[in-house]
Design an enzyme around this catalytic site. Structure first.
Site, short mmCIF file in Angstrom:
data_model
loop_
_atom_site.label_atom_id
_atom_site.label_comp_id
_atom_site.label_asym_id
_atom_site.label_seq_id
_atom_site.Cartn_x
_atom_site.Cartn_y
_atom_site.Cartn_z
CG ASP A 193 -2.64 -0.33 -2.56
OD1 ASP A 193 -2.51 0.81 -2.06
OD2 ASP A 193 -3.34 -1.22 -2.04
CG ASP A 222 -2.56 4.08 -1.54
OD1 ASP A 222 -3.32 3.97 -2.53
OD2 ASP A 222 -2.47 3.19 -0.67
CG ASP A 258 -5.98 0.92 -1.21
OD1 ASP A 258 -5.06 1.76 -1.09
OD2 ASP A 258 -6.05 -0.13 -0.53
NE ARG A 259 -3.89 4.12 3.02
CZ ARG A 259 -3.34 4.26 4.20
NH1 ARG A 259 -2.79 5.42 4.53
NH2 ARG A 259 -3.33 3.28 5.07
CB SER A 308 -0.95 -0.04 1.20
OG SER A 308 -1.81 1.06 1.17
CG HIS A 309 0.22 3.53 3.35
ND1 HIS A 309 -0.66 2.48 3.41
CD2 HIS A 309 0.70 3.70 4.59
CE1 HIS A 309 -0.71 2.04 4.66
NE2 HIS A 309 0.10 2.76 5.40
CB SER A 327 -6.15 5.56 7.11
OG SER A 327 -7.09 4.54 6.80
CE LYS A 333 -7.36 1.75 1.98
NZ LYS A 333 -7.22 0.90 3.15
C1 G1P Z 1 -3.69 1.47 8.23
C2 G1P Z 1 -4.89 2.37 8.40
C3 G1P Z 1 -6.16 1.60 8.15
C4 G1P Z 1 -6.10 0.94 6.77
C5 G1P Z 1 -4.82 0.13 6.63
C6 G1P Z 1 -4.66 -0.41 5.22
O1 G1P Z 1 -3.75 0.41 9.16
O2 G1P Z 1 -4.91 2.97 9.67
O3 G1P Z 1 -7.26 2.44 8.25
O4 G1P Z 1 -7.21 0.11 6.56
O5 G1P Z 1 -3.69 0.94 6.93
O6 G1P Z 1 -4.61 0.60 4.25
P1 G1P Z 1 -2.97 0.39 10.57
O7 G1P Z 1 -1.52 0.61 10.25
O8 G1P Z 1 -3.52 1.55 11.35
O9 G1P Z 1 -3.29 -0.94 11.18
ZN ZN Z 2 -3.30 1.36 -0.25
#
Ligand code: G1P
Ligand code: ZN
Length: 543
Positions: free
Chosen positions: A279, A277, A281-282, A113-114, A365, A376
């Protein structure tokens, strides 16, 4: 081509977190590490899962290699057909879309992801089920259990597949179909939103900047915004996915997307800014001199859902993760629909959407989405906003201010303390848990604690129960302090402190967010000993 059985031994720590298994690339590069996890997925799926599987990732370092390994393992497990995005690329929402459209039994998403990418960055893998959404906990736990007991994995010794050419090839008896990563997704977006109205908006000279942060959304944004919707070229910046995301942190928030924020705050700013982000999804939504908080964005989308053709009959309900602000709850009240509060992580929304209890979901987030898929969806949120801007003729700031005037403003911020000592973080959470019984009813610096608990979620659809999902301290005026530990970090522990204060009076909607939340932050530090226990004077990141 033959199928090999390779002896292996379990690796510790292959339990999926908030969103799949995320580790340093170097950890994934250990011989057998990825293979073991993939074997555990196939063992969990068992017999009867031989139909088609979708595979793709965000293009980060190790993506291509992982795709090849997964293809050879899928062939060894009797999978009939794999759909894989060209170049091994599929955004997370596109995986969800393709699973659903092609009635695949599931998909494997390669992404952290991010989190930063590159040889020293992070990698990740997660399994999505037939509805297109992340596997629920009973499946991720079964996968984990299998990682602890397996003794061998099966893999074909076939040579690598050419991932850059559309079309079909075979590994053993399995068909590998390399698909256009954008087409199915773009078609879905065109059905949900009023593309004619958005095209007309751009034709009138409306200006936008979309920052793909060198990550997977680039090709999607180029094709949809500049291709289908006629936005001028240059609207999409940083639009070519790179294995290391250009050395950046592909997390669309005002801290990491500083380039976009500076542009939107400066003279001659475009009408609209957005980012997504690693991937895809954000999303982050930005107006001139105004970054919209994700919690507000969810509430605004909910309040205006019917402007988009895909939602013209209204929404059935809303779900938000527990730490997300309660702005959406107020919209749900006004619409006479339910607002569900779930633990952090998109996997908890799947059942609610499958049961038609909710149409829209969101997390603080920078995650927003709907029942069109089961992830998402960054570009979806951006397209929703474009549709709203086109339909209303208003600017971002006017829309946000009118929303606050009608529903009140939820001042909201998240303070992250990254890579802190894991023991200290656990002790802090434990100490908070022990205080809970005596916190309720207490007065804290002028605030009256109405409720204090460790969030427990009872899934209304399948009856499953998730415990210890975060410490909530809820004040009688609706203000909240929430503490939880991240389930996606790969270094030490990350403490997330979420602060929220509700302000109904429009005369007080212009405060600086951190100023508005300062007293709550002080209370949070007093009761948790956060700074003392972690030795940190201030958060690593404030969003
Ligand atoms: C974080 C975000 C959460 C999101 C997840 C995946 O998880 O807070 O909302 O679903 O990334 O993108 P966390 O690191 O808080 O467990
Ligand atoms: Zn992501």
């Amino acid at each position: 081509m033959t199928i090999q059985t390779v002896a292996t031994t379990p690796f510790a720590g292959q339990r999926p977190g908030t969103s799949g298994l995320r580790k340093k690339v170097t950890e994934f590069q250990q011989p057998g590490y990825l293979e073991n996890f993939v074997e555990a997925i196939f063992l969990t799926l068992g017999e009867g899962a031989e139909r088609s599987l979708v595979v793709g990732g965000d293009g980060r370092y190790f993506n291509r290699q992982a795709v090849q390994t997964i293809l050879r393992m899928a062939a060894a497990h009797g999978i009939e057909r794999v759909l894989v995005g060209r170049g091994g690329i599929l955004s997370t929402p596109a995986v969800s879309c393709v699973i659903r459209k092609h009635a695949a039994f599931g998909g494997i998403v390669l992404s952290a992801s991010h989190n930063p990418g590159g040889p020293d960055g992070d990698f990740g893998i997660k399994y999505n089920i037939e509805n297109g959404g992340p596997a629920p906990e009973k499946i991720t736990e079964a996968i984990f259990a299998n990682t602890q007991t397996l003794t061998a994995y099966r893999i074909s010794d076939a040579p690598p597949v050419d991932l850059d050419v559309l079309g079909t090839t075979r590994i053993e008896n399995m068909v590998v179909e390399v698909i256009d990563p954008v087409a199915d997704y773009a078609g879905l977006m065109a059905r949900l939103f009023d593309f004619d109205a958005i095209r007309a908006l751009f034709a009138r000279g409306f200006s936008m900047r979309f920052d793909a942060m060198h990550a997977v959304s680039g090709p999607y944004a180029h094709a949809i915004l500049e291709g289908m919707l006629g936005a001028p070229s240059g609207t999409v910046i940083n639009g070519v996915p790179r294995e290391d995301f250009g050395g950046g942190h592909p997390d669309p928030n005002p801290v990491n997307a500083a380039e976009l924020i500076a542009l939107m705050n400066g003279p001659g700013a475009p009408d609209f800014g957005a980012a997504s982000d690693g991937d895809g999804d954000r999303n982050m939504i930005v107006g001139r001199r105004l970054a919209v908080t994700p919690s507000d964005s969810l509430a605004i989308i909910a309040a205006n859902a019917t402007v988009a053709p895909g939602y013209k009959h209204g929404i059935s309900g809303i779900a938000r993760s527990m730490p997300t602000s309660t702005a959406a709850d107020r919209v749900a009240d006004a619409l006479g629909i339910s607002c569900f509060e779930t633990p952090t992580g998109w996997k908890y929304f799947g059942n609610l959407m499958d049961a038609n209890l909710v149409t829209l979901c969101g997390e603080e987030s920078y995650g927003t989405g709907s029942h069109h898929i089961r992830e998402k969806d960054g570009l979806w949120a951006v397209l929703f906003w474009l549709n709203l801007l086109a339909a209303s003729g208003k600017g971002v700031e006017q829309i946000v201010r009118e929303h606050w005037a009608r529903f009140g403003r939820n001042y909201y911020s998240r303070h992250d303390y990254e890579a802190v000592d894991a023991g200290a973080a656990d002790q802090m959470m434990q100490a908070l848990r022990e205080q809970l019984p005596e916190l309720a009813g207490r007065r804290l610096d002028g605030h009256h604690v109405a409720e204090a608990d460790d969030f427990v979620y009872n899934d209304p659809v399948d009856g499953s129960v998730a415990t210890r999902q975060g410490i909530r301290i809820i004040m009688s005026d609706g203000s909240r302090i929430v503490f939880r530990l991240s389930g996606t970090g790969t270094e030490g522990a990350t403490i997330r402190l979420y602060l929220e204060r509700y302000e109904p009076d429009p005369a007080r909607h212009d405060l600086d967010t951190q100023e508005a939340l300062r007293r709550l932050a002080e209370i949070a530090d007093d009761i948790s000993g956060l700074r003392r226990r972690t030795g940190r004077e201030s958060p690593t990141v404030i969003t």
